[in-house]
Design a protein around this motif. Structure first.
Motif: not given
Length: 706
Positions: A38-43, A45-49, A68-77, A102-104
């Motif tokens: 689930r985590l790998a699929t979500a990230v 999708e975000l990185v591909r966007n 305790q929380m695993f957080l991933i931040r995807v940023h673009d300009q 994004l919805v998925g």
């Protein structure tokens, strides 16, 4: 928060690498295989966007340690997402499929936050809490996780795609398996449903037949009971006429015969009355007329009514325990008396020596009235049989006493009609205890007791507390909790009544139930806190559901779980009304030793004390200092406590201050009556315990907890 890793996204293979690193970090942090995917699929999708629509960006991995929380931040300009709200709501349609990822992703993640600014880029934060079994990770352990992942060389993109395909195939296989199981389950449910429908049809048919038979039986009993009464009354009247010698003397034998006729008619009359009552209850035609009454008054009536049943010189005593601090009952007094009368009558019939004891005690929102005897008792088998119609237990006393076998079945039905229950505890040869447990307030009351009318006249020295509650019994309990305190209850069973009360009076606090019948208490709470005229009124939410967080979020000042005891409710109201203001107590007493003793008894409280050695000085201090409450002695030189109390209650500046009379004087009934109308409580210096004094001060509105 500890940052584990940051990746730059410039090329398409970076998308694959981000997916790999996400899965590897998730594995090291203890996530199971399904969560890793689930985590790998979500990230992914975000990185591909970010790569497809913004030409690249960054991916930052971090762990928040509390919780305790695993957080991933995807940023673009990039240019940002112009229709973000429509995209997240699923309303936006794009030819390129933008927004689907994004919805998925939001559905896959526990944490999903997104911020998109036109021409400045988009930032998406996603995350999942670490597994519950995962231990608390220190900074050094997180560094070790990072080092393990960094030591692994990135896999060939084709290998990652192959692995992704394998994960997809496993997911599809699992989905197909679940679909097959669901199909089988649906088939089983359909078969079961057909059986249940057939069973219900059969049960409905039998229930209809039973209902019809029961109605016929009830109608027969009711009609026959009425028909029996006329000849029975005639027999009884004629018997009394004969025994009173209105038509001449009777021989001894004739008197004996007529007496037997009268006794038989009396027994038959009792049977007819019981049958008629039973028929009315079963037909639902008996009417409950609730009213407020004291248990002590009920016991007094029963004592006078049933004492003649005691045989002169008998070795059985009928004892009524004095009710101690019991609330007023709001129920049908006649039916309650009928139940207890049946208990006592049976106990006296089957007790040869010892006592029959009648008592009452309160448990939460119910009251239990019980009758205990030292009679012949019951076997376990007989304890249920006695509640069947016409059943009488065989014993050596049975032949000596008359009975219909309908008293206890009727008592059980009456108890259930009043919203209560009936129980028995017995042991053969050692006596029995029959008890009826009733709600303090009849639960189906359609009208409020007189003291709980929605808009009641406010007493000058009392603060109004508006209670918004649709259960009459709960309002009745609130009224008893606030009784003899400085507060007066204003009852509102609907939000319309509550709004009407707020238009007429400004309460010192509001007690609000959220689960109102057909109405939304949350909406009313928002309404109170958004209106300038009511937002400063403290609101205490009292409900059966533990949703304190939501209540506080919407502006509630306090929260309590039902059922609420008296002291916690008073303490909560006192604290909210005082709003942190100094709590002051004025001691008016010419005895310095007594004033010192009171201050020592209350030394652990945050109270501030004023002292007055005379009535004149006390009245002046009350005017100038406006204390929260006053403790007043009666016997003082020059100006007595009676005069001080009169002056306090006729002065606009001091008439609302609660006064506690604490004196050693022996008061007449007239003096007690006079003081009761002007003071909150009358305490004796000789007998008052510390707890009683503290309890009275809490009723006066003082906050005693630091």
């Amino acid at each position: 928060m500890t940052t584990l890793l940051t990746l730059e996204v410039h090329y398409e293979q970076d998308v694959v690498q981000a997916r790999q690193r996400t899965r590897e970090l998730a594995e090291q942090l203890g996530f199971d295989t399904q969560e890793q995917v689930r985590l790998a699929t979500a990230v992914s999708e975000l990185v591909r966007n970010a790569f497809q629509y913004a030409g690249g960006g960054t991916v930052a991995y971090a762990v928040e340690r509390d919780p305790q929380m695993f957080l991933i931040r995807v940023h673009d300009q990039g240019k940002g997402i112009p229709h973000l709200a429509d995209v997240l709501a699923g309303r936006y349609t794009s030819s390129t499929g933008m927004g689907v990822g994004l919805v998925g992703t939001r559905r896959l993640m526990d944490v999903f936050e997104i911020e998109s600014v036109p021409d400045q880029g988009t930032t998406v934060l996603v995350g999942k809490p670490l597994p519950k079994r995962a231990p608390a990770l220190s900074a050094s352990q997180l560094k070790q996780v990072r080092d393990v992942v960094m030591a692994r060389s990135p896999q060939n993109p084709y290998d990652e795609i192959q692995r992704q395909n394998q994960e997809l195939l496993r997911a599809m296989a699992d989905l197909r398996k679940r679909e097959d199981e669901l199909t089988q389950l649906n088939q089983e449910l359909e078969d079961t449903n057909r059986g249940v429908v057939a069973l219900y049809a059969e049960l409905d048919e039998k229930a209809s037949s039973l209902q019809q038979a029961n109605e016929l039986k009830t109608r027969f009993l009711s009609n026959m009971s009425h028909e029996f009464r006329t000849p029975l009354n005639s027999i009884l009247s004629l018997s009394r006429m004969l025994l009173s010698r209105l038509d001449g003397d009777l021989t001894t034998e004739q008197e004996t015969q007529v007496t037997f006729i009268q006794r038989a008619a009396d027994g038959l009359s009792e049977l007819v009355n019981d049958l008629l009552d039973l028929a009315k209850v079963e037909a639902g035609k008996i009417e409950v007329r609730p009213s407020a009454f004291e248990v002590s008054d009920l016991f007094g009536t029963l004592r006078g009514m049933l004492r003649p049943l005691l045989v002169e010189g008998a070795s059985v005593a009928l004892v009524f325990e004095a009710p101690d601090d019991l609330p007023t009952l709001y129920s049908d007094e006649g039916k309650v008396a009928q139940i207890i009368r049946n208990f006592i009558s049976n106990a006296l019939k089957f007790t040869e020596q010892g006592e029959v004891r009648v008592s009452a005690q309160r448990t939460d929102e119910t009251m239990t009235l019980s009758v205990s005897d030292t009679g012949i008792g019951l076997t376990p088998e007989d304890q249920e049989r006695i509640f069947e119609d016409f059943v009488q237990v065989e014993s050596h006393l049975q032949k000596q006493v008359k009975g219909t076998g309908l008293g206890l079945p009727l008592s059980r039905k009456l108890a259930e009609l009043l919203g209560g229950s009936l129980s028995v505890h017995s042991q053969a040869g050692q006596g029995s205890t029959f008890a009826v447990t009733l709600p303090i307030v009849y639960p189906h009351a359609t009208e409020l007791p007189a003291q709980l009318q929605p808009i009641a006249p406010l007493k000058i020295d009392h603060l109004p507390i508006l209670a918004v509650e649709d259960h009459t019994e709960t309002l009745f309990i609130y009224e008893k909790h606030l009784h003899a305190s400085r507060y007066q209850l204003l009852a509102a069973r609907t939000l319309a009544e509550a709004r009407q009360a707020l238009q007429q009076q400004r309460p010192a606090a509001i007690v609000l139930d959220i689960l109102l019948d057909g109405q939304n208490g949350w909406t009313f709470l928002r309404e109170l806190k958004s209106d300038e005229t009511t937002r400063d009124i403290p609101v205490i939410v009292i409900t059966v559901v533990d949703n304190e967080k939501q209540a506080v979020t919407l502006g509630a000042d306090g929260f309590l779980i039902k059922p609420v005891e008296r002291l916690p409710l008073l303490k909560k109201i006192n604290t909210l009304i005082s709003q942190g203001n100094p709590q002051t107590l004025l001691l008016i007493d010419d005895d310095p030793t007594y004033r010192y003793m009171v201050k020592q008894l209350l030394a652990d409280t945050p109270l501030q004390f004023f002292e007055a050695a005379s009535g004149q000085e006390g009245f002046a201090l009350a005017e100038s200092e406006q204390p929260t409450a006053i403790v007043l002695d009666l016997e003082m030189p020059e100006v007595s406590g009676f005069d001080v109390l009169d002056r306090l209650k006729h002065n606009a500046l001091t008439q609302s201050i609660p006064v506690i009379v604490h004196s050693s004087s022996q008061l007449s009934a007239v003096a007690q009556s006079r003081l009761a109308t002007q003071s909150l409580a009358i305490l004796s210096k000789e007998t008052t315990a510390t707890d009683q004094l503290r309890d009275t001060l809490i009723k006066a509105g003082l906050v005693l907890d630091a």
